[in-house]
Write a protein that holds these residues in place. Structure first.
Motif, PDB file in Angstrom:
ATOM      1  N   ALA A  20       0.817  -1.215   0.000  1.00 36.21           N
ATOM      2  CA  ALA A  20       0.000   0.000   0.000  1.00 36.21           C
ATOM      3  C   ALA A  20       0.851   1.266   0.000  1.00 36.21           C
ATOM      4  O   ALA A  20       0.441   2.287  -0.554  1.00 36.21           O
ATOM      5  CB  ALA A  20      -0.936   0.004   1.198  1.00 36.21           C
ATOM      6  N   MET A  21       2.024   1.230   0.580  1.00 36.74           N
ATOM      7  CA  MET A  21       2.882   2.418   0.622  1.00 36.74           C
ATOM      8  C   MET A  21       3.586   2.681  -0.709  1.00 36.74           C
ATOM      9  O   MET A  21       4.141   3.751  -0.900  1.00 36.74           O
ATOM     10  CB  MET A  21       3.921   2.281   1.736  1.00 36.74           C
ATOM     11  CG  MET A  21       3.310   2.252   3.100  1.00 36.74           C
ATOM     12  SD  MET A  21       2.331   3.740   3.340  1.00 36.74           S
ATOM     13  CE  MET A  21       1.430   3.312   4.785  1.00 36.74           C
ATOM     14  N   ALA A  22       3.559   1.732  -1.619  1.00 35.01           N
ATOM     15  CA  ALA A  22       4.204   1.908  -2.916  1.00 35.01           C
ATOM     16  C   ALA A  22       3.227   2.376  -3.989  1.00 35.01           C
ATOM     17  O   ALA A  22       3.595   2.503  -5.145  1.00 35.01           O
ATOM     18  CB  ALA A  22       4.856   0.596  -3.352  1.00 35.01           C
ATOM     19  N   LEU A  23       1.983   2.681  -3.607  1.00 34.97           N
ATOM     20  CA  LEU A  23       0.964   3.044  -4.586  1.00 34.97           C
ATOM     21  C   LEU A  23       0.952   4.546  -4.850  1.00 34.97           C
ATOM     22  O   LEU A  23       1.076   5.354  -3.939  1.00 34.97           O
ATOM     23  CB  LEU A  23      -0.418   2.617  -4.092  1.00 34.97           C
ATOM     24  CG  LEU A  23      -0.628   1.135  -3.850  1.00 34.97           C
ATOM     25  CD1 LEU A  23      -2.048   0.892  -3.393  1.00 34.97           C
ATOM     26  CD2 LEU A  23      -0.323   0.336  -5.091  1.00 34.97           C
ATOM     27  N   ALA A  24       0.778   4.888  -6.111  1.00 35.16           N
ATOM     28  CA  ALA A  24       0.633   6.289  -6.488  1.00 35.16           C
ATOM     29  C   ALA A  24      -0.844   6.641  -6.653  1.00 35.16           C
ATOM     30  O   ALA A  24      -1.273   7.720  -6.256  1.00 35.16           O
ATOM     31  CB  ALA A  24       1.379   6.570  -7.788  1.00 35.16           C
ATOM     32  N   GLN A  25      -1.634   5.736  -7.246  1.00 30.34           N
ATOM     33  CA  GLN A  25      -3.066   5.977  -7.409  1.00 30.34           C
ATOM     34  C   GLN A  25      -3.787   4.676  -7.686  1.00 30.34           C
ATOM     35  O   GLN A  25      -3.177   3.673  -8.051  1.00 30.34           O
ATOM     36  CB  GLN A  25      -3.350   6.979  -8.525  1.00 30.34           C
ATOM     37  CG  GLN A  25      -3.181   6.445  -9.928  1.00 30.34           C
ATOM     38  CD  GLN A  25      -3.493   7.500 -10.974  1.00 30.34           C
ATOM     39  OE1 GLN A  25      -3.364   8.682 -10.718  1.00 30.34           O
ATOM     40  NE2 GLN A  25      -3.884   7.075 -12.140  1.00 30.34           N
ATOM     41  N   LEU A  26      -5.104   4.730  -7.513  1.00 25.74           N
ATOM     42  CA  LEU A  26      -5.974   3.591  -7.785  1.00 25.74           C
ATOM     43  C   LEU A  26      -7.040   4.041  -8.771  1.00 25.74           C
ATOM     44  O   LEU A  26      -7.723   5.041  -8.545  1.00 25.74           O
ATOM     45  CB  LEU A  26      -6.639   3.091  -6.499  1.00 25.74           C
ATOM     46  CG  LEU A  26      -7.754   2.059  -6.666  1.00 25.74           C
ATOM     47  CD1 LEU A  26      -7.202   0.738  -7.186  1.00 25.74           C
ATOM     48  CD2 LEU A  26      -8.482   1.845  -5.357  1.00 25.74           C
ATOM     49  N   ASP A  27      -7.143   3.332  -9.887  1.00 20.42           N
ATOM     50  CA  ASP A  27      -8.170   3.609 -10.897  1.00 20.42           C
ATOM     51  C   ASP A  27      -9.238   2.535 -10.804  1.00 20.42           C
ATOM     52  O   ASP A  27      -8.929   1.344 -10.759  1.00 20.42           O
ATOM     53  CB  ASP A  27      -7.573   3.597 -12.312  1.00 20.42           C
ATOM     54  CG  ASP A  27      -6.608   4.745 -12.528  1.00 20.42           C
ATOM     55  OD1 ASP A  27      -6.994   5.875 -12.235  1.00 20.42           O
ATOM     56  OD2 ASP A  27      -5.486   4.497 -12.995  1.00 20.42           O
ATOM     57  N   VAL A  28     -10.508   2.957 -10.811  1.00 20.06           N
ATOM     58  CA  VAL A  28     -11.636   2.039 -10.748  1.00 20.06           C
ATOM     59  C   VAL A  28     -12.434   2.187 -12.035  1.00 20.06           C
ATOM     60  O   VAL A  28     -12.920   3.276 -12.356  1.00 20.06           O
ATOM     61  CB  VAL A  28     -12.532   2.333  -9.528  1.00 20.06           C
ATOM     62  CG1 VAL A  28     -13.693   1.361  -9.484  1.00 20.06           C
ATOM     63  CG2 VAL A  28     -11.734   2.272  -8.250  1.00 20.06           C
ATOM     64  N   TYR A  29     -12.533   1.102 -12.788  1.00 24.03           N
ATOM     65  CA  TYR A  29     -13.297   1.077 -14.028  1.00 24.03           C
ATOM     66  C   TYR A  29     -14.550   0.229 -13.803  1.00 24.03           C
ATOM     67  O   TYR A  29     -14.457  -0.957 -13.514  1.00 24.03           O
ATOM     68  CB  TYR A  29     -12.477   0.470 -15.169  1.00 24.03           C
ATOM     69  CG  TYR A  29     -11.309   1.332 -15.577  1.00 24.03           C
ATOM     70  CD1 TYR A  29     -11.473   2.332 -16.512  1.00 24.03           C
ATOM     71  CD2 TYR A  29     -10.056   1.151 -15.017  1.00 24.03           C
ATOM     72  CE1 TYR A  29     -10.406   3.136 -16.894  1.00 24.03           C
ATOM     73  CE2 TYR A  29      -8.990   1.942 -15.384  1.00 24.03           C
ATOM     74  CZ  TYR A  29      -9.171   2.927 -16.326  1.00 24.03           C
ATOM     75  OH  TYR A  29      -8.119   3.725 -16.691  1.00 24.03           O
TER      76      TYR A  29
ATOM     77  N   ARG B 161     -12.309   7.324 -10.069  1.00 23.79           N
ATOM     78  CA  ARG B 161     -13.425   6.503 -10.554  1.00 23.79           C
ATOM     79  C   ARG B 161     -13.777   6.965 -11.962  1.00 23.79           C
ATOM     80  O   ARG B 161     -14.234   8.087 -12.149  1.00 23.79           O
ATOM     81  CB  ARG B 161     -14.617   6.625  -9.619  1.00 23.79           C
ATOM     82  CG  ARG B 161     -14.302   6.119  -8.237  1.00 23.79           C
ATOM     83  CD  ARG B 161     -15.490   6.235  -7.315  1.00 23.79           C
ATOM     84  NE  ARG B 161     -15.122   5.955  -5.940  1.00 23.79           N
ATOM     85  CZ  ARG B 161     -15.111   4.756  -5.403  1.00 23.79           C
ATOM     86  NH1 ARG B 161     -15.445   3.722  -6.123  1.00 23.79           N
ATOM     87  NH2 ARG B 161     -14.773   4.581  -4.137  1.00 23.79           N
ATOM     88  N   HIS B 162     -13.568   6.081 -12.917  1.00 24.90           N
ATOM     89  CA  HIS B 162     -13.841   6.406 -14.318  1.00 24.90           C
ATOM     90  C   HIS B 162     -15.311   6.124 -14.625  1.00 24.90           C
ATOM     91  O   HIS B 162     -15.877   5.155 -14.119  1.00 24.90           O
ATOM     92  CB  HIS B 162     -12.940   5.573 -15.240  1.00 24.90           C
ATOM     93  CG  HIS B 162     -11.491   5.902 -15.065  1.00 24.90           C
ATOM     94  ND1 HIS B 162     -10.876   6.916 -15.739  1.00 24.90           N
ATOM     95  CD2 HIS B 162     -10.542   5.364 -14.260  1.00 24.90           C
ATOM     96  CE1 HIS B 162      -9.607   6.984 -15.382  1.00 24.90           C
ATOM     97  NE2 HIS B 162      -9.380   6.040 -14.474  1.00 24.90           N
ATOM     98  N   PRO B 163     -15.912   6.935 -15.479  1.00 24.33           N
ATOM     99  CA  PRO B 163     -17.330   6.710 -15.839  1.00 24.33           C
ATOM    100  C   PRO B 163     -17.511   5.549 -16.777  1.00 24.33           C
ATOM    101  O   PRO B 163     -16.678   5.049 -17.391  1.00 24.33           O
ATOM    102  CB  PRO B 163     -17.745   8.004 -16.498  1.00 24.33           C
ATOM    103  CG  PRO B 163     -16.512   8.711 -16.881  1.00 24.33           C
ATOM    104  CD  PRO B 163     -15.412   8.163 -16.041  1.00 24.33           C
TER     105      PRO B 163
END
Length: 101
Positions: A41-50, A99-101
């Motif tokens: 978790a500390m190595a994450l830059a971002q989370l994308d949800v499709y 969060r992508h549409p």
């Protein structure tokens, strides 16, 4: 006879830009084929949800790593991903969830 063939060929060639085709679906077009079993978790830059779409029937979660910029598909069942999505963990608040549409 030659002039008739030439006229027909010209009409066919000039009408080709007017013809519209349609895409033929060739199976699922999901972004993720395999899911990572663990993630730091500390190595994450971002989370994308499709979300689910006409092309893919699964909701997909893709993380971007800080150092390498590499993207990985992860399972929503991972504890780190659940914490990011809930927003309750104060140590993970700096990681944006897009969060992508």
């Amino acid at each position: 006879m030659d002039s008739k063939c030439a006229v027909i060929m010209c009409v066919l060639l000039l009408s080709t830009p007017l013809i519209q085709g349609f895409a033929i679906p060739r199976g699922r077009r999901c972004l993720c084929r395999t899911l990572a079993k663990q993630v730091n978790a500390m190595a994450l830059a971002q989370l994308d949800v499709y979300p689910r779409s006409a092309q893919c029937e699964n909701t997909e979660y893709i993380v971007t790593l800080k150092r390498s910029g590499e993207t990985k598909c992860v399972s929503p069942a991972l504890m780190e991903i659940k914490a990011l999505l809930s927003g309750k963990n104060r140590f993970l608040k700096h990681i944006p969830v897009i969060r992508h549409p």
